[in-house]
Design a protein around this motif. Structure first.
Motif, PDB file in Angstrom:
ATOM      1  N   ASP A   8      -6.204   5.427   1.322  1.00 59.46           N
ATOM      2  CA  ASP A   8      -6.070   6.410   1.224  1.00 59.46           C
ATOM      3  C   ASP A   8      -6.106   7.107   3.202  1.00 59.46           C
ATOM      4  O   ASP A   8      -5.294   7.668   3.425  1.00 59.46           O
ATOM      5  CB  ASP A   8      -7.861   7.245   1.827  1.00 59.46           C
ATOM      6  N   ILE A  11      -2.922   6.779   3.966  1.00 58.11           N
ATOM      7  CA  ILE A  11      -1.876   7.748   3.940  1.00 58.11           C
ATOM      8  C   ILE A  11      -1.882   9.030   5.081  1.00 58.11           C
ATOM      9  O   ILE A  11      -0.949   9.568   5.294  1.00 58.11           O
ATOM     10  CB  ILE A  11      -2.191   7.976   2.467  1.00 58.11           C
ATOM     11  N   ARG A  12      -3.425   9.224   5.156  1.00 60.49           N
ATOM     12  CA  ARG A  12      -3.230  10.460   5.973  1.00 60.49           C
ATOM     13  C   ARG A  12      -3.299  10.207   7.356  1.00 60.49           C
ATOM     14  O   ARG A  12      -2.628  10.819   7.966  1.00 60.49           O
ATOM     15  CB  ARG A  12      -5.389  10.472   5.626  1.00 60.49           C
ATOM     16  N   LEU A  15       0.638  10.249   7.402  1.00 61.64           N
ATOM     17  CA  LEU A  15       1.183  12.041   7.143  1.00 61.64           C
ATOM     18  C   LEU A  15       0.767  12.140   8.714  1.00 61.64           C
ATOM     19  O   LEU A  15       2.255  13.201   9.254  1.00 61.64           O
ATOM     20  CB  LEU A  15      -0.269  12.205   6.530  1.00 61.64           C
ATOM     21  N   MET A  35      -8.541  12.649  12.009  1.00 61.28           N
ATOM     22  CA  MET A  35      -8.305  12.464  10.670  1.00 61.28           C
ATOM     23  C   MET A  35      -9.904  11.917  10.157  1.00 61.28           C
ATOM     24  O   MET A  35     -10.210  11.851   8.988  1.00 61.28           O
ATOM     25  CB  MET A  35      -7.513  11.275  10.331  1.00 61.28           C
ATOM     26  N   GLY A  36     -10.924  11.974  11.013  1.00 58.02           N
ATOM     27  CA  GLY A  36     -12.127  11.280  10.737  1.00 58.02           C
ATOM     28  C   GLY A  36     -12.453   9.950  10.578  1.00 58.02           C
ATOM     29  O   GLY A  36     -13.310   9.887   9.189  1.00 58.02           O
ATOM     30  N   LEU A  76       4.687   6.327  -1.309  1.00 57.51           N
ATOM     31  CA  LEU A  76       3.333   6.438  -1.260  1.00 57.51           C
ATOM     32  C   LEU A  76       2.950   4.841  -2.207  1.00 57.51           C
ATOM     33  O   LEU A  76       2.190   4.163  -1.315  1.00 57.51           O
ATOM     34  CB  LEU A  76       2.222   7.210  -2.118  1.00 57.51           C
ATOM     35  N   LEU A  77       3.997   3.951  -2.785  1.00 62.15           N
ATOM     36  CA  LEU A  77       3.876   2.491  -3.741  1.00 62.15           C
ATOM     37  C   LEU A  77       3.526   1.637  -2.120  1.00 62.15           C
ATOM     38  O   LEU A  77       2.639   0.682  -1.945  1.00 62.15           O
ATOM     39  CB  LEU A  77       3.868   2.414  -4.012  1.00 62.15           C
ATOM     40  N   ILE A  80       0.705   2.273   0.299  1.00 62.84           N
ATOM     41  CA  ILE A  80      -1.161   1.582  -0.513  1.00 62.84           C
ATOM     42  C   ILE A  80      -0.970  -0.384  -0.741  1.00 62.84           C
ATOM     43  O   ILE A  80      -1.532  -0.689  -0.468  1.00 62.84           O
ATOM     44  CB  ILE A  80      -0.178   2.269  -1.740  1.00 62.84           C
ATOM     45  N   VAL A 125       7.411   9.119  -4.458  1.00 61.64           N
ATOM     46  CA  VAL A 125       6.997  10.011  -4.016  1.00 61.64           C
ATOM     47  C   VAL A 125       7.216   9.460  -2.677  1.00 61.64           C
ATOM     48  O   VAL A 125       7.008   9.037  -2.190  1.00 61.64           O
ATOM     49  CB  VAL A 125       5.470   9.948  -3.787  1.00 61.64           C
ATOM     50  N   LEU A 130       5.702  14.666   1.302  1.00 58.54           N
ATOM     51  CA  LEU A 130       4.793  15.312   1.462  1.00 58.54           C
ATOM     52  C   LEU A 130       3.539  16.305   2.620  1.00 58.54           C
ATOM     53  O   LEU A 130       3.120  16.986   2.508  1.00 58.54           O
ATOM     54  CB  LEU A 130       3.213  14.415   1.519  1.00 58.54           C
ATOM     55  N   VAL A 131       5.088  16.025   3.600  1.00 60.89           N
ATOM     56  CA  VAL A 131       4.782  16.834   5.278  1.00 60.89           C
ATOM     57  C   VAL A 131       5.069  18.540   4.818  1.00 60.89           C
ATOM     58  O   VAL A 131       5.293  19.100   3.640  1.00 60.89           O
ATOM     59  CB  VAL A 131       5.605  16.565   5.755  1.00 60.89           C
ATOM     60  N   THR A 133       3.187  20.730   3.691  1.00 58.54           N
ATOM     61  CA  THR A 133       2.929  21.893   2.188  1.00 58.54           C
ATOM     62  C   THR A 133       1.975  21.537   2.318  1.00 58.54           C
ATOM     63  O   THR A 133       0.696  22.519   1.723  1.00 58.54           O
ATOM     64  CB  THR A 133       3.896  20.650   0.808  1.00 58.54           C
TER      65      THR A 133
ATOM     66  N   ASN B  90      -8.050   7.204  -7.204  1.00 57.89           N
ATOM     67  CA  ASN B  90      -8.805   7.690  -5.924  1.00 57.89           C
ATOM     68  C   ASN B  90     -10.410   8.712  -6.477  1.00 57.89           C
ATOM     69  O   ASN B  90     -10.409   8.808  -7.308  1.00 57.89           O
ATOM     70  CB  ASN B  90      -8.316   7.743  -4.554  1.00 57.89           C
ATOM     71  N   ARG B 101     -11.442  17.242   2.566  1.00 60.11           N
ATOM     72  CA  ARG B 101      -9.410  18.230   3.006  1.00 60.11           C
ATOM     73  C   ARG B 101      -8.662  17.968   1.640  1.00 60.11           C
ATOM     74  O   ARG B 101      -7.932  19.124   1.781  1.00 60.11           O
ATOM     75  CB  ARG B 101      -9.359  16.858   3.598  1.00 60.11           C
ATOM     76  N   SER B 106      -2.209  17.485   1.072  1.00 58.25           N
ATOM     77  CA  SER B 106      -1.239  17.267   0.440  1.00 58.25           C
ATOM     78  C   SER B 106      -0.779  16.299  -0.792  1.00 58.25           C
ATOM     79  O   SER B 106       0.373  16.440  -1.771  1.00 58.25           O
ATOM     80  CB  SER B 106       0.250  17.863   1.020  1.00 58.25           C
ATOM     81  N   VAL B 107      -1.384  15.503  -0.921  1.00 57.27           N
ATOM     82  CA  VAL B 107      -1.334  14.569  -1.319  1.00 57.27           C
ATOM     83  C   VAL B 107      -2.426  14.466  -2.688  1.00 57.27           C
ATOM     84  O   VAL B 107      -1.380  13.840  -3.826  1.00 57.27           O
ATOM     85  CB  VAL B 107      -2.182  13.578  -0.875  1.00 57.27           C
ATOM     86  N   ILE B 110      -0.678  15.202  -6.700  1.00 58.51           N
ATOM     87  CA  ILE B 110      -0.101  13.681  -6.403  1.00 58.51           C
ATOM     88  C   ILE B 110      -1.685  12.474  -7.483  1.00 58.51           C
ATOM     89  O   ILE B 110      -1.458  12.394  -8.377  1.00 58.51           O
ATOM     90  CB  ILE B 110       0.362  13.090  -5.536  1.00 58.51           C
ATOM     91  N   TRP B 111      -2.384  12.563  -7.133  1.00 59.80           N
ATOM     92  CA  TRP B 111      -3.798  11.892  -8.261  1.00 59.80           C
ATOM     93  C   TRP B 111      -3.868  12.779  -9.267  1.00 59.80           C
ATOM     94  O   TRP B 111      -4.003  11.352 -10.076  1.00 59.80           O
ATOM     95  CB  TRP B 111      -4.932  12.305  -6.796  1.00 59.80           C
TER      96      TRP B 111
END
Lengths: 156, 156
Positions: A8, A11-12, A15, A35-36, A76-77, A80, A125, A130-131, A133, B90, B101, B106-107, B110-111
DNA sequence: TGAAAGAGGATATAATTTGTCCTGTTTATG
DNA sequence: CATAAACAGGACAAATTATATCCTCTTTCA
């Protein structure tokens, strides 16, 4: 849980990098703060993304990270999988030998098919979907994506 | 990993009970020995299957377990969920609040969609499609099932 | 009433995930 | 060329989850 917290974060992270001007390297610290994500944990994640050729690392002073490919060429695949390894439903879907009963187990083909289903979905995907949006969940773009598999698959 | 070992045990257990004559209770010990599952671990699993009304337990001397419903009325999803809780990709797919978040992520959609996809797939697999196929992986029955989602989803 | 069988809480063990720390290497720059 | 900034990567620690065991209680048939 298919997606771990690490994935996760990854992914962020992709992004976040996608939102940066092309050619400008971003330091781990900046990504982590924005992003913390714990900084040294993120460092490990970026190493893996780098090995998967999703990001490029620039070492030394004024170093950092940039996306190595266009957002439309990252899905995404692969993000991940670069972190968690093969996406799996259960052990025997990856390695038959783990489960001695596989060869005469009537459930096995189900896992194989479900796994393929998930992989197909995730690999479709790409990050260009994803960007841009933010704040608009369920845009037409994404809805369209979901319709690959028809109406039955709408959110319940 | 969507399916834990416990859920896998549960599935085999239902499959085993499905192979028994209707109305005959089977003791934990017999199931455990036949399927290679630790007996006291299986006891816990059967408790959950019982709460989910998938099996009935018969206490006391000559007790044991029987399927509570017809095999055509038990599907993979409910067996898995009776053991592992909600099937999830997830954390945020189950509970938005886990991920702060979510509302501008934006993800997230998808999940949600992938989860629905998986749930639909698993709930369509009822146990009548799994019994009586020993030693014949990829029977027409199961292949047909897989084709709900079309050719792209064939095993790679 | 006693033995067989499941119910269920408490606890232990193992595996995995998450996170930290420290030392090493690379590199721009003064 | 020395130095500080920044990533690389191994080792380790902590937390969480999954797996498994044990013990006592209740139910029920004979």
């Amino acid at each position: 849980m298919i997606i771990t917290r690490q994935a996760d974060y990854a992914i962020r992270c992709v992004l976040f990098l996608a939102s940066k001007p092309v050619g400008i390297a971003t330091m781990i610290g900046e990504i982590a703060d924005s992003m913390g994500i714990p900084k040294s944990f993120l460092a490990k994640i970026l190493q893996r993304l780098s090995k998967a050729e999703i990001v490029s690392s620039i070492r030394g002073v004024r170093g950092g990270f940039v996306l190595k490919r266009d957002v439309s060429d990252i899905n995404l695949l692969e993000v991940i999988q670069s972190i968690d390894g093969p996406v799996a439903i259960n052990r025997c879907a990856i390695d038959k030998h783990i489960c001695g009963r596989s060869c005469n187990c009537s459930v096995h083909p189900i896992w194989i098919k479900l796994r393929a289903l998930i992989q197909d979905y995730l690999s479709a995907v790409t990050f260009d979907k994803l960007v841009d949006t933010k704040g608009s969940i369920g845009t037409q773009k994404i809805s369209l994506e979901g319709e690959i598999y028809g109406q039955r698959l709408s959110v319940r």
